[in-house]
Motif scaffolding. Structure first.
Motif, PDB file in Angstrom:
ATOM      1  N   SER A   1      42.139  82.116 -34.635  1.00  0.00           N
ATOM      2  CA  SER A   1      41.498  81.002 -35.262  1.00  0.00           C
ATOM      3  C   SER A   1      40.226  80.938 -34.704  1.00  0.00           C
ATOM      4  O   SER A   1      39.735  81.613 -33.845  1.00  0.00           O
ATOM      5  CB  SER A   1      42.599  79.822 -34.589  1.00  0.00           C
ATOM      6  OG  SER A   1      43.796  80.016 -35.079  1.00  0.00           O
ATOM      7  N   LYS A   2      39.460  80.222 -35.431  1.00  0.00           N
ATOM      8  CA  LYS A   2      37.915  79.869 -34.902  1.00  0.00           C
ATOM      9  C   LYS A   2      38.151  79.372 -33.394  1.00  0.00           C
ATOM     10  O   LYS A   2      38.910  78.827 -33.097  1.00  0.00           O
ATOM     11  CB  LYS A   2      37.359  78.808 -35.951  1.00  0.00           C
ATOM     12  CG  LYS A   2      37.353  79.432 -37.221  1.00  0.00           C
ATOM     13  CD  LYS A   2      35.851  80.064 -37.527  1.00  0.00           C
ATOM     14  CE  LYS A   2      36.172  80.276 -39.312  1.00  0.00           C
ATOM     15  NZ  LYS A   2      34.786  81.036 -39.603  1.00  0.00           N
ATOM     16  N   ALA A   3      37.169  79.969 -32.879  1.00  0.00           N
ATOM     17  CA  ALA A   3      36.933  79.623 -31.364  1.00  0.00           C
ATOM     18  C   ALA A   3      36.452  78.121 -31.203  1.00  0.00           C
ATOM     19  O   ALA A   3      35.417  77.566 -32.047  1.00  0.00           O
ATOM     20  CB  ALA A   3      35.857  80.496 -30.705  1.00  0.00           C
ATOM     21  N   PRO A   4      37.017  77.191 -30.431  1.00  0.00           N
ATOM     22  CA  PRO A   4      36.700  75.723 -30.239  1.00  0.00           C
ATOM     23  C   PRO A   4      35.618  75.579 -29.603  1.00  0.00           C
ATOM     24  O   PRO A   4      35.144  76.472 -28.508  1.00  0.00           O
ATOM     25  CB  PRO A   4      37.772  75.238 -29.479  1.00  0.00           C
ATOM     26  CG  PRO A   4      38.547  76.311 -28.905  1.00  0.00           C
ATOM     27  CD  PRO A   4      38.308  77.637 -29.671  1.00  0.00           C
ATOM     28  N   SER A   5      34.708  74.473 -29.424  1.00  0.00           N
ATOM     29  CA  SER A   5      33.852  74.407 -28.689  1.00  0.00           C
ATOM     30  C   SER A   5      34.347  74.239 -27.339  1.00  0.00           C
ATOM     31  O   SER A   5      35.365  73.583 -27.358  1.00  0.00           O
ATOM     32  CB  SER A   5      32.841  72.994 -29.083  1.00  0.00           C
ATOM     33  OG  SER A   5      33.679  72.184 -29.090  1.00  0.00           O
ATOM     34  N   GLY A   6      33.628  74.464 -26.223  1.00  0.00           N
ATOM     35  CA  GLY A   6      34.318  74.331 -24.835  1.00  0.00           C
ATOM     36  C   GLY A   6      35.432  75.099 -24.557  1.00  0.00           C
ATOM     37  O   GLY A   6      36.042  74.488 -23.637  1.00  0.00           O
ATOM     38  N   MET A   7      35.447  76.050 -25.176  1.00  0.00           N
ATOM     39  CA  MET A   7      36.611  77.147 -25.057  1.00  0.00           C
ATOM     40  C   MET A   7      37.023  77.570 -23.569  1.00  0.00           C
ATOM     41  O   MET A   7      35.918  78.140 -22.727  1.00  0.00           O
ATOM     42  CB  MET A   7      36.721  78.072 -25.909  1.00  0.00           C
ATOM     43  CG  MET A   7      37.822  79.152 -25.938  1.00  0.00           C
ATOM     44  SD  MET A   7      37.493  80.491 -27.032  1.00  0.00           S
ATOM     45  CE  MET A   7      36.299  81.494 -26.290  1.00  0.00           C
ATOM     46  N   LYS A   8      38.154  77.677 -23.480  1.00  0.00           N
ATOM     47  CA  LYS A   8      38.732  78.259 -22.101  1.00  0.00           C
ATOM     48  C   LYS A   8      39.839  79.177 -22.359  1.00  0.00           C
ATOM     49  O   LYS A   8      40.445  79.196 -23.252  1.00  0.00           O
ATOM     50  CB  LYS A   8      39.357  76.972 -20.985  1.00  0.00           C
ATOM     51  CG  LYS A   8      38.241  76.028 -20.663  1.00  0.00           C
ATOM     52  CD  LYS A   8      38.759  75.221 -19.770  1.00  0.00           C
ATOM     53  CE  LYS A   8      37.548  73.857 -19.458  1.00  0.00           C
ATOM     54  NZ  LYS A   8      38.207  72.808 -18.756  1.00  0.00           N
ATOM     55  N   CYS A   9      39.817  80.065 -21.407  1.00  0.00           N
ATOM     56  CA  CYS A   9      40.958  81.325 -21.369  1.00  0.00           C
ATOM     57  C   CYS A   9      41.910  81.071 -20.445  1.00  0.00           C
ATOM     58  O   CYS A   9      41.476  80.915 -19.007  1.00  0.00           O
ATOM     59  CB  CYS A   9      40.196  82.625 -21.725  1.00  0.00           C
ATOM     60  SG  CYS A   9      39.001  82.830 -22.855  1.00  0.00           S
TER      61      CYS A   9
END
Length: 148
Positions: free
Chosen positions: A129-137
């Motif tokens: 899916s498209k990467a969200p803003s403020g993404m964390k892994c």
């Protein structure tokens, strides 16, 4: 129809090859206990927050980078896997990608085969899916199998 059957058969065969005939060692950071007593639930919650001890599979995997793929669209976690066991091992690593509020936006999986004792490898887990803003892994589960 034949394509679906062929793909399902290929997936089952790949899983059989990957897992071999050994019992997996699994480390699940979302660990829970299905027991009915409240003490069992409290103990499970307490265990999930403890650092890995001994030769736990989760100690073999570190997250080296949380970002996006080369196109800048899809989430990607760069992982470093080092086999701390005494046998060649196969790994399945699951990663979740969340937005800034902690809502899961995507998940990815990395698989490694036949990593020798002491050997280190770099691997990537990519979300679809498209990467969200403020993404964390976050690494959510590590499974290690003795290589056949």
């Amino acid at each position: 129809m034949r394509t679906r059957i062929w793909l399902a058969t290929a997936a089952v065969a790949a899983a059989a090859v990957l897992t071999g005939c050994s019992v997996p060692e699994t480390s699940d950071s979302g660990k829970s206990d299905s027991g009915s007593s409240s003490n069992a639930v409290k103990d499970a919650a307490k265990d999930a927050t403890k650092p890995a001890t001994g030769n736990a599979p989760q100690k073999d995997v570190t997250l080296s980078k949380c970002g996006t793929d080369s196109f800048g669209q899809y989430p990607q976690a760069d992982l470093v896997v080092k086999n701390h066991s005494s046998k060649s091992s196969n790994y399945i690593v699951q990663v979740e990608f969340t937005d800034a509020e902690g809502t899961r936006a995507a998940e990815g999986t990395a698989a490694l085969n036949n990593l020798a004792p002491g050997q280190k490898a770099n691997e990537k887990a990519v979300g679809l899916s498209k990467a969200p803003s403020g993404m964390k892994c976050r690494i959510t589960k590590v499974t290690r199998y003795a290589a056949p």
